[in-house]
Motif scaffolding. Structure first.
Motif, short mmCIF file in Angstrom:
data_model
loop_
_atom_site.label_atom_id
_atom_site.label_comp_id
_atom_site.label_asym_id
_atom_site.label_seq_id
_atom_site.Cartn_x
_atom_site.Cartn_y
_atom_site.Cartn_z
N ILE A 34 0.74 -1.34 -0.05
CA ILE A 34 0.01 -0.01 0.19
C ILE A 34 0.94 1.47 -0.03
CG2 ILE A 34 -2.06 -1.05 1.10
CD1 ILE A 34 -1.06 0.12 3.66
N PHE A 35 0.34 2.36 -0.51
CA PHE A 35 0.82 3.34 -0.59
C PHE A 35 -0.08 4.81 -0.33
CE2 PHE A 35 1.18 7.68 -3.09
CZ PHE A 35 2.72 7.94 -2.42
N SER A 36 0.04 5.35 0.95
CA SER A 36 -1.17 6.35 1.21
C SER A 36 -0.58 7.73 1.68
CB SER A 36 -1.78 5.71 2.30
OG SER A 36 -1.10 5.64 3.53
N TYR A 37 -1.63 8.65 1.41
CA TYR A 37 -1.23 10.12 1.91
C TYR A 37 -2.16 10.55 2.91
CZ TYR A 37 -0.21 15.24 1.81
OH TYR A 37 0.04 16.23 2.23
N SER A 38 -1.84 10.77 4.04
CA SER A 38 -2.58 11.27 5.07
C SER A 38 -2.84 12.82 5.37
CB SER A 38 -2.31 10.63 6.35
OG SER A 38 -3.10 10.62 7.50
N VAL A 39 -3.80 13.26 5.42
CA VAL A 39 -4.08 14.76 5.80
C VAL A 39 -5.02 14.94 7.01
CG1 VAL A 39 -4.87 16.98 5.00
CG2 VAL A 39 -3.83 15.54 3.44
N GLY A 40 -4.32 15.51 8.02
CA GLY A 40 -5.02 15.75 9.32
C GLY A 40 -4.51 16.57 10.34
N GLN A 41 -4.97 16.21 11.52
CA GLN A 41 -4.40 17.00 12.74
C GLN A 41 -4.47 16.26 13.93
OE1 GLN A 41 -5.27 21.54 13.06
NE2 GLN A 41 -6.65 20.72 14.75
N LEU A 42 -3.51 16.25 14.77
CA LEU A 42 -3.26 15.92 16.22
C LEU A 42 -3.53 17.08 17.18
CD1 LEU A 42 -0.64 13.22 16.27
CD2 LEU A 42 -3.21 12.95 15.57
N GLY A 43 -4.28 17.19 18.10
CA GLY A 43 -4.60 18.11 18.81
C GLY A 43 -4.26 17.69 20.19
N GLU A 44 -3.72 18.63 21.14
CA GLU A 44 -3.52 18.24 22.57
C GLU A 44 -3.95 19.55 23.33
OE1 GLU A 44 0.76 18.56 24.15
OE2 GLU A 44 1.31 18.97 22.09
N GLU A 45 -4.60 19.57 24.54
CA GLU A 45 -5.04 20.59 25.40
C GLU A 45 -4.73 20.28 26.56
OE1 GLU A 45 -7.88 18.55 23.80
OE2 GLU A 45 -7.19 19.55 21.83
N ILE A 46 -4.58 21.55 27.44
CA ILE A 46 -4.48 21.51 28.76
C ILE A 46 -5.32 22.58 29.34
CG2 ILE A 46 -2.90 22.25 30.91
CD1 ILE A 46 -0.40 21.55 28.94
N TYR A 47 -6.02 22.17 30.58
CA TYR A 47 -6.95 22.76 31.04
C TYR A 47 -6.63 23.47 32.45
CZ TYR A 47 -9.63 20.31 27.49
OH TYR A 47 -10.16 19.96 26.27
N TYR A 48 -7.43 24.50 32.81
CA TYR A 48 -7.47 25.22 33.92
C TYR A 48 -7.64 24.13 35.04
CZ TYR A 48 -6.49 29.94 32.27
OH TYR A 48 -6.02 30.89 31.72
N SER A 49 -7.05 24.25 36.21
CA SER A 49 -7.22 23.23 37.60
C SER A 49 -8.27 23.92 38.10
CB SER A 49 -5.84 23.20 38.62
OG SER A 49 -5.55 24.59 38.81
N ALA A 50 -8.50 25.27 38.31
CA ALA A 50 -9.78 25.69 39.09
C ALA A 50 -11.03 25.67 38.19
CB ALA A 50 -9.42 26.88 39.44
N ASN A 51 -10.86 25.36 37.01
CA ASN A 51 -12.05 25.55 36.28
C ASN A 51 -11.79 24.50 34.78
OD1 ASN A 51 -14.37 26.05 34.26
ND2 ASN A 51 -14.14 28.25 34.75
N PRO A 52 -12.03 23.39 35.05
CA PRO A 52 -11.71 22.41 33.93
C PRO A 52 -12.25 22.29 32.56
CG PRO A 52 -11.84 21.31 36.10
CD PRO A 52 -12.28 22.66 36.31
N SER A 53 -13.29 23.36 32.63
CA SER A 53 -13.92 23.31 31.33
C SER A 53 -13.39 24.41 30.34
CB SER A 53 -15.40 23.99 31.76
OG SER A 53 -15.50 25.00 32.07
N LYS A 54 -12.56 25.12 30.95
CA LYS A 54 -11.73 26.16 30.25
C LYS A 54 -10.28 25.65 29.89
CE LYS A 54 -15.39 28.80 30.63
NZ LYS A 54 -16.32 29.04 29.34
#
Length: 340
Positions: A34-54
């Motif tokens: 197989i031969f393939s080409y991949s287009v996309g994105q990896l995301g990483e997030e960090i949240y506030y300890s006092a407000n985990p929704s932000k």
């Protein structure tokens, strides 16, 4: 001539033995480079300890890479076992990496820091295995439940970048008061112009997916058929270490490590249509597209090995949540070679 005769005899006996072992010809083995080409994105997030929704920070690593590999299919009667492996093989430019921070605790919507630079793919691997069973609904339509496991490894680095930093964390990143990197200034102590640049950032991530789903095959023509596969991940696990290169107060280079672990349940979906062209009894050409994505960020814990500008001897739990996301679109060309 003697060698040729020997080869013909060996081929004859191998064929005869195969016919004796598998007289009903219910076992089929094939390999698929197989031969393939991949287009996309990896995301990483960090949240506030006092407000985990932000969110307090988000890094977006574009994953635009070529992959090379092979699949192997073993089918006995209606059962099918598939294994596959693919690799990027060499370092590639992989689009951009964007780094954003929301550091104004009075206004969580205000992005106070933003930087963007070239993302370099250092190493990328994919390993898959799946089991399925074919049910023939009609002479030209079949249905197959699937169980699968997939492992991905991705390693990226960003070295050169442009950034805008709000100096007081109370203004948007594009405000005129923000500091722009890189910038050059006169250093009296060194007696020359000095350019300040953004330090590099690296990441490696292990991703483990389990999949449940089904595929449907439609055979409207003798030489062309179509597959459509839909998979949902009941459980997935992610482990990543993000490395920020920085200078301490003494001007010495050191590394800050952010370790992230996430678990996710029924949160990832993969859709894969494919068209197959039967060339002859041995070769088959396939063109497949797949789209994999998550419904919401997978959440987990964040561990650090530093406190402010002081390195620590080991990782400790920061009290903040970490998150990861994935969106990936892949086009794959494969050539199936039927062994028997």
């Amino acid at each position: 001539m003697k060698k040729l005769s020997t080869l013909i005899l060996l081929s004859f006996f191998a064929t005869a033995a195969s016919a004796q072992i598998f007289p009903d010809k219910k076992l089929h083995v094939s390999v698929v480079p197989i031969f393939s080409y991949s287009v996309g994105q990896l995301g990483e997030e960090i949240y506030y300890s006092a407000n985990p929704s932000k969110r307090i920070s988000e890094l977006e690593w574009e994953r635009n890479i070529f992959l090379f590999g092979a699949n192997a299919d073993i089918k006995y009667r209606q059962f099918k076992w598939s294994i596959g492996a693919a690799s990027s093989l060499f370092e590639q430019k992989s689009g951009d990496m964007r780094d954003s921070d929301w550091l104004n605790e009075s206004d969580y919507s205000m992005k106070t820091t933003y930087s963007v630079g070239t993302n370099n793919a250092v190493a990328n691997y994919e390993l898959t295995t799946s089991f399925s069973y074919d049910f023939d609904a009609t002479s030209f339509v079949s249905f197959s439940p699937i169980i699968a496991v997939m492992y991905d490894y991705d390693s990226f680095e960003r070295r050169d970048a442009e950034g805008w930093y709000s100096s007081d964390r109370k203004h948007w990143w594009y405000d005129d008061s923000s500091t722009h990197y890189p910038y050059t200034y006169w250093n009296d102590e060194k007696g020359r112009y000095v350019t300040r640049r953004l330090a590099g950032i690296d990441i490696f991530r292990h991703s483990l997916f389990t999949w449940l789903g089904f595929s449907t095959k439609i055979k409207p023509f003798s030489k062309v058929n179509f597959d459509f596969e839909i998979l949902l991940s009941p459980f997935s696990y992610f482990y990543a270490i993000d490395t920020h290169h920085a200078k301490n107060t003494n001007g010495e280079w050191w590394e800050k490590h952010y370790k992230m672990k996430q678990l996710s349940y029924f949160n990832f979906l993969s859709l894969s249509p494919r068209v197959n062209f039967i060339i002859n009894s041995i070769f088959e050409l396939s063109l497949e597209t797949s789209y994999t994505f998550n419904f919401e960020s997978a959440r987990g814990s964040l561990f650090l090995d530093f406190w402010e500008d002081d390195p620590q001897d080991e990782f400790y739990k920061s009290g903040q949540d970490s998150g990861m996301s994935l969106e990936n679109f892949t086009v794959t060309l494969g050539i199936k070679i039927k062994i028997f």
